[in-house]
Design a protein around this motif. Structure first.
Motif, PDB file in Angstrom:
ATOM      1  N   PHE A 201     -39.004 120.821  18.663  1.00  0.00           N
ATOM      2  CA  PHE A 201     -38.276 122.062  18.937  1.00  0.00           C
ATOM      3  C   PHE A 201     -37.091 121.790  19.860  1.00  0.00           C
ATOM      4  O   PHE A 201     -35.985 122.313  19.654  1.00  0.00           O
ATOM      5  CB  PHE A 201     -39.218 123.086  19.566  1.00  0.00           C
ATOM      6  CG  PHE A 201     -38.543 124.364  19.973  1.00  0.00           C
ATOM      7  CD1 PHE A 201     -38.320 125.374  19.051  1.00  0.00           C
ATOM      8  CD2 PHE A 201     -38.135 124.562  21.283  1.00  0.00           C
ATOM      9  CE1 PHE A 201     -37.691 126.554  19.418  1.00  0.00           C
ATOM     10  CE2 PHE A 201     -37.507 125.740  21.666  1.00  0.00           C
ATOM     11  CZ  PHE A 201     -37.285 126.741  20.728  1.00  0.00           C
ATOM     12  N   THR A 202     -37.308 120.963  20.880  1.00  0.00           N
ATOM     13  CA  THR A 202     -36.255 120.662  21.851  1.00  0.00           C
ATOM     14  C   THR A 202     -35.074 119.977  21.183  1.00  0.00           C
ATOM     15  O   THR A 202     -33.911 120.293  21.452  1.00  0.00           O
ATOM     16  CB  THR A 202     -36.818 119.790  22.983  1.00  0.00           C
ATOM     17  OG1 THR A 202     -37.863 120.513  23.644  1.00  0.00           O
ATOM     18  CG2 THR A 202     -35.745 119.423  23.999  1.00  0.00           C
ATOM     19  N   ARG A 203     -35.351 119.028  20.282  1.00  0.00           N
ATOM     20  CA  ARG A 203     -34.265 118.331  19.597  1.00  0.00           C
ATOM     21  C   ARG A 203     -33.435 119.318  18.757  1.00  0.00           C
ATOM     22  O   ARG A 203     -32.193 119.271  18.767  1.00  0.00           O
ATOM     23  CB  ARG A 203     -34.841 117.241  18.698  1.00  0.00           C
ATOM     24  CG  ARG A 203     -33.819 116.374  17.991  1.00  0.00           C
ATOM     25  CD  ARG A 203     -32.996 115.561  18.967  1.00  0.00           C
ATOM     26  NE  ARG A 203     -31.661 116.094  19.162  1.00  0.00           N
ATOM     27  CZ  ARG A 203     -30.842 115.684  20.126  1.00  0.00           C
ATOM     28  NH1 ARG A 203     -31.237 114.762  20.981  1.00  0.00           N
ATOM     29  NH2 ARG A 203     -29.635 116.182  20.228  1.00  0.00           N
ATOM     30  N   ILE A 204     -34.113 120.191  18.038  1.00  0.00           N
ATOM     31  CA  ILE A 204     -33.404 121.170  17.210  1.00  0.00           C
ATOM     32  C   ILE A 204     -32.628 122.144  18.093  1.00  0.00           C
ATOM     33  O   ILE A 204     -31.505 122.547  17.777  1.00  0.00           O
ATOM     34  CB  ILE A 204     -34.387 121.917  16.284  1.00  0.00           C
ATOM     35  CG1 ILE A 204     -35.058 120.932  15.328  1.00  0.00           C
ATOM     36  CG2 ILE A 204     -33.678 123.012  15.507  1.00  0.00           C
ATOM     37  CD1 ILE A 204     -36.228 121.521  14.557  1.00  0.00           C
ATOM     38  N   PHE A 205     -33.222 122.530  19.221  1.00  0.00           N
ATOM     39  CA  PHE A 205     -32.549 123.426  20.162  1.00  0.00           C
ATOM     40  C   PHE A 205     -31.242 122.807  20.645  1.00  0.00           C
ATOM     41  O   PHE A 205     -30.193 123.472  20.681  1.00  0.00           O
ATOM     42  CB  PHE A 205     -33.465 123.728  21.352  1.00  0.00           C
ATOM     43  CG  PHE A 205     -32.882 124.698  22.334  1.00  0.00           C
ATOM     44  CD1 PHE A 205     -33.182 126.046  22.251  1.00  0.00           C
ATOM     45  CD2 PHE A 205     -32.028 124.268  23.346  1.00  0.00           C
ATOM     46  CE1 PHE A 205     -32.634 126.953  23.152  1.00  0.00           C
ATOM     47  CE2 PHE A 205     -31.473 125.163  24.242  1.00  0.00           C
ATOM     48  CZ  PHE A 205     -31.774 126.508  24.154  1.00  0.00           C
ATOM     49  N   VAL A 206     -31.300 121.541  21.031  1.00  0.00           N
ATOM     50  CA  VAL A 206     -30.109 120.864  21.553  1.00  0.00           C
ATOM     51  C   VAL A 206     -29.009 120.834  20.495  1.00  0.00           C
ATOM     52  O   VAL A 206     -27.829 121.084  20.786  1.00  0.00           O
ATOM     53  CB  VAL A 206     -30.481 119.442  22.023  1.00  0.00           C
ATOM     54  CG1 VAL A 206     -29.241 118.603  22.285  1.00  0.00           C
ATOM     55  CG2 VAL A 206     -31.337 119.520  23.286  1.00  0.00           C
ATOM     56  N   ASP A 207     -29.382 120.541  19.253  1.00  0.00           N
ATOM     57  CA  ASP A 207     -28.397 120.521  18.177  1.00  0.00           C
ATOM     58  C   ASP A 207     -27.807 121.911  17.920  1.00  0.00           C
ATOM     59  O   ASP A 207     -26.670 122.032  17.453  1.00  0.00           O
ATOM     60  CB  ASP A 207     -29.033 120.000  16.883  1.00  0.00           C
ATOM     61  CG  ASP A 207     -29.401 118.532  16.964  1.00  0.00           C
ATOM     62  OD1 ASP A 207     -28.866 117.833  17.850  1.00  0.00           O
ATOM     63  OD2 ASP A 207     -30.233 118.082  16.153  1.00  0.00           O
ATOM     64  N   SER A 208     -28.571 122.949  18.231  1.00  0.00           N
ATOM     65  CA  SER A 208     -28.161 124.316  17.921  1.00  0.00           C
ATOM     66  C   SER A 208     -27.357 124.997  19.020  1.00  0.00           C
ATOM     67  O   SER A 208     -26.505 125.849  18.726  1.00  0.00           O
ATOM     68  CB  SER A 208     -29.405 125.178  17.623  1.00  0.00           C
ATOM     69  OG  SER A 208     -30.149 124.646  16.537  1.00  0.00           O
ATOM     70  N   PHE A 209     -27.606 124.656  20.294  1.00  0.00           N
ATOM     71  CA  PHE A 209     -27.044 125.450  21.386  1.00  0.00           C
ATOM     72  C   PHE A 209     -26.214 124.674  22.404  1.00  0.00           C
ATOM     73  O   PHE A 209     -25.683 125.275  23.340  1.00  0.00           O
ATOM     74  CB  PHE A 209     -28.169 126.198  22.119  1.00  0.00           C
ATOM     75  CG  PHE A 209     -28.858 127.211  21.254  1.00  0.00           C
ATOM     76  CD1 PHE A 209     -28.251 128.413  20.948  1.00  0.00           C
ATOM     77  CD2 PHE A 209     -30.107 126.935  20.699  1.00  0.00           C
ATOM     78  CE1 PHE A 209     -28.873 129.348  20.126  1.00  0.00           C
ATOM     79  CE2 PHE A 209     -30.740 127.852  19.875  1.00  0.00           C
ATOM     80  CZ  PHE A 209     -30.120 129.066  19.588  1.00  0.00           C
ATOM     81  N   SER A 210     -26.070 123.380  22.231  1.00  0.00           N
ATOM     82  CA  SER A 210     -25.286 122.610  23.202  1.00  0.00           C
ATOM     83  C   SER A 210     -23.831 123.053  23.251  1.00  0.00           C
ATOM     84  O   SER A 210     -23.191 122.992  24.310  1.00  0.00           O
ATOM     85  CB  SER A 210     -25.371 121.114  22.884  1.00  0.00           C
ATOM     86  OG  SER A 210     -26.678 120.635  23.105  1.00  0.00           O
ATOM     87  N   HIS A 211     -23.284 123.521  22.130  1.00  0.00           N
ATOM     88  CA  HIS A 211     -21.880 123.936  22.125  1.00  0.00           C
ATOM     89  C   HIS A 211     -21.659 125.199  22.945  1.00  0.00           C
ATOM     90  O   HIS A 211     -20.505 125.556  23.245  1.00  0.00           O
ATOM     91  CB  HIS A 211     -21.367 124.129  20.684  1.00  0.00           C
ATOM     92  CG  HIS A 211     -22.059 125.210  19.921  1.00  0.00           C
ATOM     93  ND1 HIS A 211     -23.370 125.093  19.489  1.00  0.00           N
ATOM     94  CD2 HIS A 211     -21.620 126.434  19.507  1.00  0.00           C
ATOM     95  CE1 HIS A 211     -23.708 126.203  18.844  1.00  0.00           C
ATOM     96  NE2 HIS A 211     -22.672 127.028  18.842  1.00  0.00           N
ATOM     97  N   HIS A 212     -22.753 125.855  23.346  1.00  0.00           N
ATOM     98  CA  HIS A 212     -22.659 126.985  24.273  1.00  0.00           C
ATOM     99  C   HIS A 212     -22.912 126.550  25.725  1.00  0.00           C
ATOM    100  O   HIS A 212     -23.013 127.397  26.615  1.00  0.00           O
ATOM    101  CB  HIS A 212     -23.673 128.074  23.907  1.00  0.00           C
ATOM    102  CG  HIS A 212     -23.405 128.730  22.591  1.00  0.00           C
ATOM    103  ND1 HIS A 212     -22.342 129.582  22.373  1.00  0.00           N
ATOM    104  CD2 HIS A 212     -24.067 128.657  21.411  1.00  0.00           C
ATOM    105  CE1 HIS A 212     -22.353 130.011  21.117  1.00  0.00           C
ATOM    106  NE2 HIS A 212     -23.388 129.459  20.510  1.00  0.00           N
ATOM    107  N   ASN A 213     -23.048 125.246  25.927  1.00  0.00           N
ATOM    108  CA  ASN A 213     -23.354 124.693  27.254  1.00  0.00           C
ATOM    109  C   ASN A 213     -24.710 125.172  27.771  1.00  0.00           C
ATOM    110  O   ASN A 213     -24.907 125.423  28.961  1.00  0.00           O
ATOM    111  CB  ASN A 213     -22.258 125.037  28.274  1.00  0.00           C
ATOM    112  CG  ASN A 213     -22.332 124.153  29.512  1.00  0.00           C
ATOM    113  OD1 ASN A 213     -22.685 122.979  29.429  1.00  0.00           O
ATOM    114  ND2 ASN A 213     -22.006 124.713  30.661  1.00  0.00           N
TER     115      ASN A 213
END
Length: 235
Positions: free
Chosen positions: A158-170
């Motif tokens: 879940f964490t890996r997918i989260f990072v791919d999904s929301f990192s562009h929002h910082n």
């Protein structure tokens, strides 16, 4: 004009690691909102000058109440710390369907539920840090903790997918994996297997969480930090 204080939300903060994290974040200058299944959590929140809600992290309505009260008072949430209790223990095939589901609620959806509520706020702020208190056993699953080991392995995905999904929002997410810590149930036979030959302190786990919540960790996301005294092999 003094800088506005940042705000942290801690789930299950009445005891153990969650309590230590709440205390450390307040020490570091955060305002605190806490969810707790006992009245002790509300008392601790009051002691720390924060907001305490008596409820369960498996109940979406309780999480809603906490987030709403925090936003009404401070108008922001900068850090979410997801801490959890213990899941059912039994031999692998002796766990009933209900107990597997209980393990999922305790160790996986305990992160998903509050993230749904908090991430939109962090997206608007263009800043946020989510810290999940996991355990050292997803990497080396233990028959002592079958539900915990399996659900926390799911949390890593879940964490890996989260990072791919929301990192562009910082918006960042990291996992802390404690080993054996001093939660009042130390077993001598476990201590002997720890390279540092001692149990960890909840304050040491809290210090790691406080670092991940700080500006000094602003470029760290999607990471797994072991706080286990060398228990697990080098990764």
């Amino acid at each position: 004009m003094a800088a506005e204080k940042k705000v942290a939300v801690v789930t299950t903060g009445a005891s153990g690691v969650g309590m230590a994290v709440a205390r450390k974040l307040v020490e570091d200058g955060f305002q605190i909102g806490m969810l707790s299944a006992t009245a002790e959590g509300e008392s601790l929140a009051a002691e720390l000058g924060g907001i305490g809600v008596n409820g369960s992290n498996t109940a979406l309505e309780d999480l809603h109440r906490l987030v709403e009260r925090v936003m009404a008072r401070w108008g922001r949430i900068d850090v979410l710390v997801n801490s959890a209790g213990h899941s059912p223990q039994a031999p692998l095939l002796d766990l009933s369907d209900e107990r597997w589901l209980s393990g999922m609620n305790t160790h996986l959806t305990n992160v998903i539920r509050p993230s749904r509520l908090v991430v939109p706020i962090m997206q608007q702020q263009r800043n946020g840090s989510i810290i999940n208190i996991s355990s050292a056993w997803p990497v080396a699953p233990s028959a002592l903790f079958p539900a915990s080991s399996m659900m926390r392995a799911g949390l890593s995905s879940f964490t890996r997918i989260f990072v791919d999904s929301f990192s562009h929002h910082n918006v960042r997410m990291n996992n802390i994996l404690p080993g054996w810590v001093d939660d009042g149930s130390e077993w001598e036979e476990m201590r002997s297997g720890i390279p540092l030959q001692r149990y960890g302190k909840v304050e040491e786990v809290a210090a790691t969480a406080a670092f991940l919540a700080s500006q000094g960790a602003a470029y760290i996301t999607g990471q797994t930090l072991w706080v286990d005294g060398g228990l697990m092999p080098s990764h």
